[in-house]
Design a protein around this motif. Structure first.
Motif, PDB file in Angstrom:
ATOM      1  N   UNK A  99       0.800  -1.229   0.000  1.00  0.00           N
ATOM      2  CA  UNK A  99       0.000   0.000   0.000  1.00  0.00           C
ATOM      3  C   UNK A  99       0.826   1.270   0.000  1.00  0.00           C
ATOM      4  N   UNK A 100       1.993   1.248   0.640  1.00  0.00           N
ATOM      5  CA  UNK A 100       2.823   2.449   0.676  1.00  0.00           C
ATOM      6  C   UNK A 100       3.575   2.649  -0.644  1.00  0.00           C
ATOM      7  N   UNK A 101       3.547   1.648  -1.530  1.00  0.00           N
ATOM      8  CA  UNK A 101       4.175   1.769  -2.844  1.00  0.00           C
ATOM      9  C   UNK A 101       5.688   1.697  -2.848  1.00  0.00           C
ATOM     10  N   UNK A 102       6.270   1.374  -1.707  1.00  0.00           N
ATOM     11  CA  UNK A 102       7.721   1.376  -1.606  1.00  0.00           C
ATOM     12  C   UNK A 102       8.361   0.026  -1.904  1.00  0.00           C
ATOM     13  N   UNK A 103       7.608  -1.063  -1.792  1.00  0.00           N
ATOM     14  CA  UNK A 103       8.184  -2.378  -2.090  1.00  0.00           C
ATOM     15  C   UNK A 103       7.129  -3.295  -2.686  1.00  0.00           C
ATOM     16  N   UNK A 104       7.620  -4.289  -3.413  1.00  0.00           N
ATOM     17  CA  UNK A 104       6.698  -5.235  -4.030  1.00  0.00           C
ATOM     18  C   UNK A 104       6.038  -6.099  -2.965  1.00  0.00           C
ATOM     19  N   UNK A 105       4.857  -6.583  -3.299  1.00  0.00           N
ATOM     20  CA  UNK A 105       4.079  -7.386  -2.366  1.00  0.00           C
ATOM     21  C   UNK A 105       4.289  -8.873  -2.616  1.00  0.00           C
ATOM     22  N   UNK A 106       4.247  -9.637  -1.581  1.00  0.00           N
ATOM     23  CA  UNK A 106       4.321 -11.093  -1.700  1.00  0.00           C
ATOM     24  C   UNK A 106       2.922 -11.697  -1.781  1.00  0.00           C
ATOM     25  N   UNK A 107       1.883 -10.874  -1.551  1.00  0.00           N
ATOM     26  CA  UNK A 107       0.521 -11.410  -1.526  1.00  0.00           C
ATOM     27  C   UNK A 107      -0.408 -10.787  -2.575  1.00  0.00           C
ATOM     28  N   UNK A 108      -0.003  -9.671  -3.169  1.00  0.00           N
ATOM     29  CA  UNK A 108      -0.862  -8.971  -4.134  1.00  0.00           C
ATOM     30  C   UNK A 108      -0.279  -9.128  -5.538  1.00  0.00           C
ATOM     31  N   UNK A 109      -1.159  -9.480  -6.487  1.00  0.00           N
ATOM     32  CA  UNK A 109      -0.755  -9.552  -7.890  1.00  0.00           C
ATOM     33  C   UNK A 109      -1.945  -9.141  -8.759  1.00  0.00           C
ATOM     34  N   UNK A 110      -1.694  -8.976 -10.048  1.00  0.00           N
ATOM     35  CA  UNK A 110      -2.726  -8.558 -10.999  1.00  0.00           C
ATOM     36  C   UNK A 110      -2.701  -9.467 -12.221  1.00  0.00           C
ATOM     37  N   UNK A 111      -3.871  -9.938 -12.593  1.00  0.00           N
ATOM     38  CA  UNK A 111      -4.046 -10.722 -13.818  1.00  0.00           C
ATOM     39  C   UNK A 111      -4.752  -9.793 -14.794  1.00  0.00           C
ATOM     40  N   UNK A 112      -4.090  -9.456 -15.915  1.00  0.00           N
ATOM     41  CA  UNK A 112      -4.599  -8.443 -16.841  1.00  0.00           C
ATOM     42  C   UNK A 112      -4.900  -9.014 -18.216  1.00  0.00           C
ATOM     43  N   UNK A 113      -6.027  -8.595 -18.767  1.00  0.00           N
ATOM     44  CA  UNK A 113      -6.383  -8.902 -20.148  1.00  0.00           C
ATOM     45  C   UNK A 113      -6.340  -7.589 -20.922  1.00  0.00           C
ATOM     46  N   UNK A 114      -5.446  -7.494 -21.898  1.00  0.00           N
ATOM     47  CA  UNK A 114      -5.336  -6.279 -22.713  1.00  0.00           C
ATOM     48  C   UNK A 114      -6.161  -6.453 -23.976  1.00  0.00           C
ATOM     49  N   UNK A 115      -7.042  -5.499 -24.227  1.00  0.00           N
ATOM     50  CA  UNK A 115      -7.851  -5.495 -25.441  1.00  0.00           C
ATOM     51  C   UNK A 115      -7.287  -4.413 -26.349  1.00  0.00           C
ATOM     52  N   UNK A 116      -6.477  -4.821 -27.312  1.00  0.00           N
ATOM     53  CA  UNK A 116      -5.810  -3.861 -28.186  1.00  0.00           C
ATOM     54  C   UNK A 116      -6.785  -3.157 -29.126  1.00  0.00           C
ATOM     55  N   UNK A 169      -8.342  -0.505 -26.782  1.00  0.00           N
ATOM     56  CA  UNK A 169      -7.317   0.166 -25.971  1.00  0.00           C
ATOM     57  C   UNK A 169      -7.674   0.183 -24.485  1.00  0.00           C
ATOM     58  N   UNK A 170      -8.256  -0.915 -24.017  1.00  0.00           N
ATOM     59  CA  UNK A 170      -8.617  -1.015 -22.603  1.00  0.00           C
ATOM     60  C   UNK A 170      -7.948  -2.236 -21.982  1.00  0.00           C
ATOM     61  N   UNK A 171      -7.983  -2.244 -20.661  1.00  0.00           N
ATOM     62  CA  UNK A 171      -7.383  -3.315 -19.885  1.00  0.00           C
ATOM     63  C   UNK A 171      -8.411  -3.771 -18.845  1.00  0.00           C
ATOM     64  N   UNK A 172      -8.625  -5.077 -18.751  1.00  0.00           N
ATOM     65  CA  UNK A 172      -9.453  -5.670 -17.701  1.00  0.00           C
ATOM     66  C   UNK A 172      -8.479  -6.276 -16.705  1.00  0.00           C
ATOM     67  N   UNK A 173      -8.499  -5.788 -15.469  1.00  0.00           N
ATOM     68  CA  UNK A 173      -7.508  -6.177 -14.476  1.00  0.00           C
ATOM     69  C   UNK A 173      -8.185  -6.806 -13.260  1.00  0.00           C
ATOM     70  N   UNK A 174      -7.741  -8.008 -12.924  1.00  0.00           N
ATOM     71  CA  UNK A 174      -8.224  -8.719 -11.739  1.00  0.00           C
ATOM     72  C   UNK A 174      -7.164  -8.567 -10.660  1.00  0.00           C
ATOM     73  N   UNK A 175      -7.494  -7.894  -9.564  1.00  0.00           N
ATOM     74  CA  UNK A 175      -6.562  -7.781  -8.435  1.00  0.00           C
ATOM     75  C   UNK A 175      -6.694  -9.043  -7.595  1.00  0.00           C
ATOM     76  N   UNK A 176      -5.560  -9.675  -7.329  1.00  0.00           N
ATOM     77  CA  UNK A 176      -5.543 -10.896  -6.532  1.00  0.00           C
ATOM     78  C   UNK A 176      -4.829 -10.647  -5.213  1.00  0.00           C
ATOM     79  N   UNK A 177      -5.422 -11.117  -4.144  1.00  0.00           N
ATOM     80  CA  UNK A 177      -4.773 -11.111  -2.837  1.00  0.00           C
ATOM     81  C   UNK A 177      -4.748 -12.553  -2.369  1.00  0.00           C
ATOM     82  N   UNK A 178      -3.545 -13.063  -2.122  1.00  0.00           N
ATOM     83  CA  UNK A 178      -3.363 -14.477  -1.793  1.00  0.00           C
ATOM     84  C   UNK A 178      -4.014 -15.380  -2.849  1.00  0.00           C
ATOM     85  N   UNK A 179      -3.859 -14.984  -4.116  1.00  0.00           N
ATOM     86  CA  UNK A 179      -4.325 -15.728  -5.290  1.00  0.00           C
ATOM     87  C   UNK A 179      -5.843 -15.838  -5.432  1.00  0.00           C
ATOM     88  N   UNK A 180      -6.593 -14.943  -4.763  1.00  0.00           N
ATOM     89  CA  UNK A 180      -8.048 -14.862  -4.894  1.00  0.00           C
ATOM     90  C   UNK A 180      -8.396 -13.462  -5.409  1.00  0.00           C
TER      91      UNK A 180
END
Length: 173
Positions: free
Chosen positions: A130-147, A150-161
């Motif tokens: 959250x502070x933006x200073x270091x990468x997270x071990x529990x948060x990731x993003x699964x993104x679908x780019x629609x060229x 020109x949009x992006x569908x982004x699924x935020x994952x916390x602990x892979x959910x």
């Protein structure tokens, strides 16, 4: 008489289904669409939507009991409509909104990979604390780019959910 009853039943369920509209795509969440002019979005929301210069701020609207975050910015829509207040991004934490593949809040990273393994342009990226200073071990993003859009569908994952789904204009940055 049976035909009339069948027709009325189909119409009734068709109207109910159309009213619910929990569709999630690379362009929309429910009735709200990326590039939708602010006044159109305001009609659906039933209230004035504000423009914020800060990325963290957005409007919260309620759609059939579910919250959707809407960011309004002045954007390019066409040569004739440049610098127009319109929907720049959408976001929700509601599990009711799903893609045609059935993906949304509550799904797992593995389910996303299985559903979109043949999608032409997807990525999985590590998130930041959250502070933006270091990468997270529990948060990731699964993104679908629609060229095409020109949009992006982004699924935020916390602990892979999946905990949040966002759609935004991909400006190529």
């Amino acid at each position: 008489m049976k035909k009339l009853t069948l027709i009325l039943t189909l119409l009734f369920f068709g109207v109910i289904s159309a009213q619910e509209n929990y569709e999630l795509t690379t362009l929309r969440i429910g009735p709200y669409k990326i590039f939708m002019k602010a006044d159109e979005a305001e009609k659906i929301a039933g209230k004035k939507l504000l423009q914020f210069d800060e990325w963290e701020k957005s409007n919260t609207v309620n759609f059939q009991g579910e919250n959707i975050e809407i960011k309004i910015l002045n954007i390019f829509i066409s040569e004739k409509e440049n610098n127009v207040p319109a929907v720049y991004s959408l976001s929700t934490k509601s599990p009711k909104f799903k893609t045609k593949s059935g993906m949304g809040v509550g799904n797992t990273k593995n389910e996303l990979i299985e559903a979109y393994k043949n999608y032409p342009n997807f990525s999985v990226n590590q998130g930041w604390e959250d502070n933006g200073e270091k990468t997270s071990k529990t948060i990731s993003y699964f993104n679908l780019s629609d060229l095409d859009t020109t949009t992006e569908l982004s699924f935020k994952l916390e602990n892979n959910i999946v905990t949040q789904v966002s759609i935004f204009i991909n400006e190529g940055c």
